[in-house]
Design a protein around this motif. Structure first.
Motif, PDB file in Angstrom:
ATOM      1  N   ARG A  68       0.845  -1.202   0.000  1.00 32.75           N
ATOM      2  CA  ARG A  68       0.000   0.000   0.000  1.00 32.75           C
ATOM      3  C   ARG A  68       0.878   1.248   0.000  1.00 32.75           C
ATOM      4  N   PRO A  69       0.275   2.423  -0.251  1.00 34.43           N
ATOM      5  CA  PRO A  69       1.058   3.661  -0.198  1.00 34.43           C
ATOM      6  C   PRO A  69       1.626   3.914   1.197  1.00 34.43           C
ATOM      7  N   MET A  70       2.821   4.482   1.223  1.00 31.23           N
ATOM      8  CA  MET A  70       3.482   4.829   2.492  1.00 31.23           C
ATOM      9  C   MET A  70       2.989   6.148   3.039  1.00 31.23           C
ATOM     10  N   THR A  71       3.104   6.291   4.337  1.00 31.75           N
ATOM     11  CA  THR A  71       3.044   7.603   4.967  1.00 31.75           C
ATOM     12  C   THR A  71       4.466   8.184   4.982  1.00 31.75           C
ATOM     13  N   LEU A  72       4.567   9.446   5.320  1.00 32.04           N
ATOM     14  CA  LEU A  72       5.885  10.069   5.426  1.00 32.04           C
ATOM     15  C   LEU A  72       6.730   9.368   6.488  1.00 32.04           C
ATOM     16  N   ASP A  73       6.134   9.019   7.620  1.00 31.24           N
ATOM     17  CA  ASP A  73       6.885   8.319   8.666  1.00 31.24           C
ATOM     18  C   ASP A  73       7.382   6.962   8.185  1.00 31.24           C
ATOM     19  N   GLU A  74       6.588   6.300   7.347  1.00 32.96           N
ATOM     20  CA  GLU A  74       7.022   5.010   6.814  1.00 32.96           C
ATOM     21  C   GLU A  74       8.150   5.176   5.807  1.00 32.96           C
TER      22      GLU A  74
END
Length: 280
Positions: free
Chosen positions: A9-15
């Motif tokens: 899935r798409p990442m978050t900035l933290d990921e």
């Protein structure tokens, strides 16, 4: 996409920060602000793979333009390799591209694997490392003083797509600086240096002439203040290789630039250092 409790899935900035910590563990030596710098290029273009909720893989597909997409940050955590999770992550990235032209910088050992998916070698990038005693000549000026539209047009001569949002962040990152040279009314070269986990990375370094690139290299080196500098140089620019070696920089790593379609039409003799191996 789910299978055997594996989800991409798409990442978050933290990921993305997590994925860059994996890159650090792999010895890629990312910039300390790269998460924020990279994410702005395409917030939907960074994917993370989870197994039973645990992040175990990553890949990026930055869609600069329908004619230029760039794949990077392809990592599977070591304990989960050779179990099919990397292939599943890769396949999700290819779905984002949807048969549009794409590029990547692949390690030598993976070139044959990328060929199977239609990527063809173009040239090699050498990562040079060294310590340079810097100096700033009178011609060199802070990039922030240069008209931004003029700057973006110049960048687009040596990068296959306009990327204003990325460049705005790239030249204003808190642990870096950029310089340019204007002759007459024309921008004839620019470069950016940023702090990495170890030392400092220069990229890009674009210049109309080797002498311009040299002035910029020396100016940027002042920011490193005697620490290691890293520069990713295309091997098809002989003047760029000669410049790195003139200052006793040593090649420590190589990768292969590969394209799915015809390589973009651009003058590599003006590219003395690419922006990043992760984003092109």
């Amino acid at each position: 996409m789910t299978q055997d409790n594996f989800l991409v899935r798409p990442m978050t900035l933290d990921e993305l920060k997590l994925a860059l910590s994996w890159a650090e563990a792999e010895g890629w030596n990312p910039g300390i602000d790269d998460a924020n710098n990279f994410y702005i290029a395409d917030p939907k273009g960074f994917l993370i793979g989870e197994l039973n909720g645990e992040p175990i893989s990553s890949i990026s597909v930055v869609k600069y333009h329908s004619n230029f997409n760039f794949i990077g940050l392809y990592i599977v955590k070591p304990e989960w390799r050779k179990q099919g999770f990397g292939l599943k992550t890769w396949q999700e990235a290819l779905k984002l591209i949807n048969n549009q032209p794409a590029a990547l910088d692949g390690v030598i050992q993976q070139v044959d694997n990328y060929r199977k998916f239609g990527f063809n070698p173009s040239h090699t990038h050498y990562r040079y490392q060294g310590v340079i005693q810097g100096q700033i000549s009178q011609e060199v000026i802070d990039l922030k003083r240069i008209d931004f539209e003029q700057f973006c047009r110049y960048d687009n001569q040596y990068f296959p797509a306009l990327r204003p949002q990325f460049l705005q962040t790239w030249i204003n990152q808190p642990n870096g600086c950029g310089y340019g040279i204007i002759q007459g009314e024309n921008l004839v070269g620019y470069g950016v240096i940023r702090q990495a986990i170890e030392g400092f990375k220069i990229g890009p370094l674009f210049a109309d002439y080797q002498s311009i690139a040299e002035q910029l290299l020396l100016a940027l080196a002042t920011y490193a203040n005697g620490k290691n500098i890293y520069l990713d140089v295309p091997n098809i620019n002989q003047q760029a290789l000669a410049l790195a070696e003139r200052y006793q920089m040593k090649p420590i790593f190589e990768c292969v630039r590969m394209y799915t379609h015809k390589a973009p039409s651009m003058d590599w003799t003006k590219v003395f250092g690419v922006t990043t191996l992760e984003l092109g």
